[in-house]
Design an enzyme around this catalytic site. Structure first.
Site, mmCIF file in Angstrom:
data_model
loop_
_atom_site.group_PDB
_atom_site.id
_atom_site.type_symbol
_atom_site.label_atom_id
_atom_site.label_comp_id
_atom_site.label_asym_id
_atom_site.label_seq_id
_atom_site.Cartn_x
_atom_site.Cartn_y
_atom_site.Cartn_z
ATOM 1 N N ASP A 1 27.000 -35.996 -1.028
ATOM 2 C CA ASP A 1 27.958 -36.849 -1.503
ATOM 3 C C ASP A 1 27.634 -38.258 -0.707
ATOM 4 O OD1 ASP A 1 29.838 -37.811 -2.617
ATOM 5 O OD2 ASP A 1 31.500 -37.233 -1.480
ATOM 6 N N HIS B 1 35.476 -49.093 -2.913
ATOM 7 C CA HIS B 1 35.944 -47.861 -2.367
ATOM 8 C C HIS B 1 35.928 -47.819 -0.833
ATOM 9 C CE1 HIS B 1 37.323 -43.616 -1.820
ATOM 10 N NE2 HIS B 1 36.228 -43.381 -1.255
ATOM 11 N N ARG C 1 41.477 -48.053 8.921
ATOM 12 C CA ARG C 1 40.802 -48.904 10.261
ATOM 13 C C ARG C 1 41.309 -50.394 10.352
ATOM 14 N NH1 ARG C 1 36.237 -46.442 8.658
ATOM 15 N NH2 ARG C 1 35.575 -48.654 7.886
ATOM 16 N N GLU D 1 38.578 -37.477 -6.806
ATOM 17 C CA GLU D 1 37.606 -38.561 -6.504
ATOM 18 C C GLU D 1 36.828 -38.643 -7.810
ATOM 19 O OE1 GLU D 1 35.515 -38.164 -2.878
ATOM 20 O OE2 GLU D 1 37.142 -39.498 -1.988
ATOM 21 N N GLU E 1 33.845 -39.682 -9.579
ATOM 22 C CA GLU E 1 32.475 -39.827 -9.310
ATOM 23 C C GLU E 1 31.452 -39.332 -10.331
ATOM 24 O OE1 GLU E 1 31.189 -38.474 -5.396
ATOM 25 O OE2 GLU E 1 33.161 -38.367 -4.587
ATOM 26 N N ASP F 1 35.272 -34.800 -6.799
ATOM 27 C CA ASP F 1 35.222 -34.454 -5.500
ATOM 28 C C ASP F 1 36.761 -34.058 -5.045
ATOM 29 O OD1 ASP F 1 34.178 -33.668 -3.124
ATOM 30 O OD2 ASP F 1 33.804 -35.848 -2.440
ATOM 31 N N TYR G 1 38.243 -35.015 10.329
ATOM 32 C CA TYR G 1 36.737 -35.955 10.013
ATOM 33 C C TYR G 1 36.282 -36.571 11.148
ATOM 34 C CZ TYR G 1 38.322 -40.953 9.647
ATOM 35 O OH TYR G 1 38.714 -42.195 9.774
ATOM 36 N N LYS H 1 37.024 -31.318 1.933
ATOM 37 C CA LYS H 1 36.440 -31.411 0.694
ATOM 38 C C LYS H 1 35.961 -30.074 0.247
ATOM 39 C CE LYS H 1 35.860 -36.093 0.843
ATOM 40 N NZ LYS H 1 36.004 -36.745 -0.321
ATOM 41 N N THR I 1 33.003 -42.120 -4.599
ATOM 42 C CA THR I 1 34.127 -42.543 -5.504
ATOM 43 C C THR I 1 33.873 -43.764 -6.069
ATOM 44 O OG1 THR I 1 35.783 -41.305 -4.065
ATOM 45 C CG2 THR I 1 36.786 -43.067 -5.452
HETATM 46 CA CA CA Z 1 33.260 -37.845 -2.551
#
Ligand code: CA
Length: 437
Positions: free
Chosen positions: A148, A155, A164, A221, A223, A255, A266, A275, A371
């Site tokens: 991926d 995105h 962040r 997502e 995609e 996704d 993560y 995921k 995405t």
């Molecule tokens: Ca993805």
């Protein structure tokens, strides 16, 4: 059949006869169909009477390739016995681009309005053409590996802003390489397969320790994904200029993501259980050949990429995409409209980067784009962005509110390219979220 003897060269767009916008089929193709004679995508289907076999979509019908092959309609192409009589398309696409292009060209000939071979053979037609209402589409490929990417600047900027720092939304590496990770192939399912809401560890902001519970933030997502058709040697690399020799075609890709599980797990190694509980693909693989007329230039890339990533020209594809949510008891609502052309990193660059260290690719490997968000809020490709992590809930047509995906909701992705009166579509990529088990 002249074009078949020409050297394999993607610059010769007109070499693919099957893409001619003037072509008409004797098979009725309803207005607005995703599957005119210029498309001819490949898939695996079964019926009440047939075990899974390969077929091609035309209008509202599926053309049975096993029947065509066994009855001489594909003679002269040198196809291996039984290549279509299989549960997956891997052996077929593994024949390589030149051969699969020849097959698509031949199928196009057989379906053209002035070709009598199949048209006039009523008995053969009745067996070879099956109504889509009578078939159940299957996963078209056995997927050895799934990658991926994270290639939409919009995105990545939205997510970086949210989690962040708005001033440094993109991490320093983002414009130098197509960021990606290795995903889970075993849980990729075909459109129409239900997915149970995943359970896992989540850590609410006001809690010191994590909880174990069903995800409260199940998301889609939007995609697209490409599929490779070669086995390369470990230690070898694919140059950007050769990448398309290794790509058979594209599917739509959802996704599915559990944002609360993802957020807790993560760091530092990236996505895992947030995921891998499921990803959904559309059943028809639209060939890269069929998409040739829809090439466009991608966004300008600055700073200049390293030489191994240079891929100039029209390397993106103008494919309109949309996402719809259909609650259990009411009509669907379109929640996003985006376009594949927005991708910052193109597929040539993705495949070149993926293999520049000597990583080998395999027939059937699937590579998702990441995405696909566009520049405007209505074009964001996930609920995470559309509702800004639940802070700005949206309302569906039935008046109900959504921050993320509810139990009973069906998420549908659709996509098509359109030019010169030809519409090349992908059909649907849909899946329903069931309650946690
Ligand atoms: Ca993805």
């Amino acid at each position: 059949m002249n074009s078949l003897n020409l050297p394999f060269n993607y610059n010769m767009k007109n070499a693919i006869n099957a893409n001619n916008p003037k072509l008409k089929s004797w098979v009725e193709v309803p207005v607005g169909s995703d599957f005119p004679i210029q498309n001819l995508p490949f898939g695996i289907f079964k019926t009440e009477y047939l075990s899974p076999v390969a077929g091609v979509a035309i209008g509202d019908h599926v053309l049975d390739l096993v029947y065509l092959h066994e009855n001489g309609f594909l003679d002269g192409l040198g196809l291996p016995v039984g290549v279509f009589n299989q549960r997956y398309l891997n052996d077929f696409i593994g024949l390589g681009k030149k051969k699969t292009r020849e097959v698509r060209e031949r199928i196009s000939e057989l379906l053209q309005h002035d070709n009598d071979e199949l048209k006039s053979n009523v008995a053969a037609r009745e067996i070879a053409l099956i109504s889509m209402s009578e078939v159940e589409m299957q996963l078209p490929i056995r997927i050895p590996n799934y990658t991926d990417f994270y290639s939409s600047e919009e995105h990545a900027t939205n997510v970086g802003t949210m989690f962040r720092d708005p001033k440094n939304a993109l991490l320093p590496n983002w414009k130098h390489l197509p960021v990606g990770y290795h995903g889970r192939a075993s849980s990729i399912v075909v459109s129409g397969t239900d997915i149970h809401r995943p359970k896992g560890q989540i850590k609410p902001l006001d809690s010191e320790i994590p909880l174990f519970c069903p995800s409260q933030k199940v998301d889609f997502e939007l995609e697209m994904a490409f599929i490779t058709c070669t086995d390369t040697k470990l230690g070898s690399s694919i140059a950007t200029k050769d990448a398309e020799d290794h790509i058979f075609g594209f599917v739509l890709f959802n996704d599915w993501s559990a944002r609360d599980i993802q957020n807790w797990e993560y760091v530092p190694l990236g996505p895992f259980l947030g995921k891998n509980f499921g990803s959904t693909i559309s059943p028809w693989i639209v060939t890269l050949d069929a998409l040739q007329p829809f090439r466009v230039k991608g966004p300008d890339q600055f700073p200049q990429v390293l030489p191994y990533l240079v891929a100039n020209g029209e390397k993106n594809f103008d494919i309109s995409l949309e996402v719809l949510i259909k609650p259990e008891q009411s009509d669907e609502t379109t929640v996003s409209r985006s376009n594949f052309k927005y991708m910052y990193w193109n597929v040539n660059q993705q495949l070149a980067h993926h293999t520049v260290n000597g990583c080998n690719v395999q027939v059937g490997d699937l590579y998702a784009s990441g995405t696909i968000s566009g520049p405007s809020p209505g074009s964001f490709g996930s609920m995470l962005e559309l509702t800004w992590n639940g802070q700005r809930p949206m309302h569906l047509a039935d008046g109900t509110e959504r921050k993320f995906i509810n139990d009973g909701d069906t998420v549908v992705l659709r996509g098509h390219a359109e030019k010169d009166g030809v519409r090349i579509g992908f059909g649907e990529c849909k899946g329903k979220i069931l309650p946690a088990t």
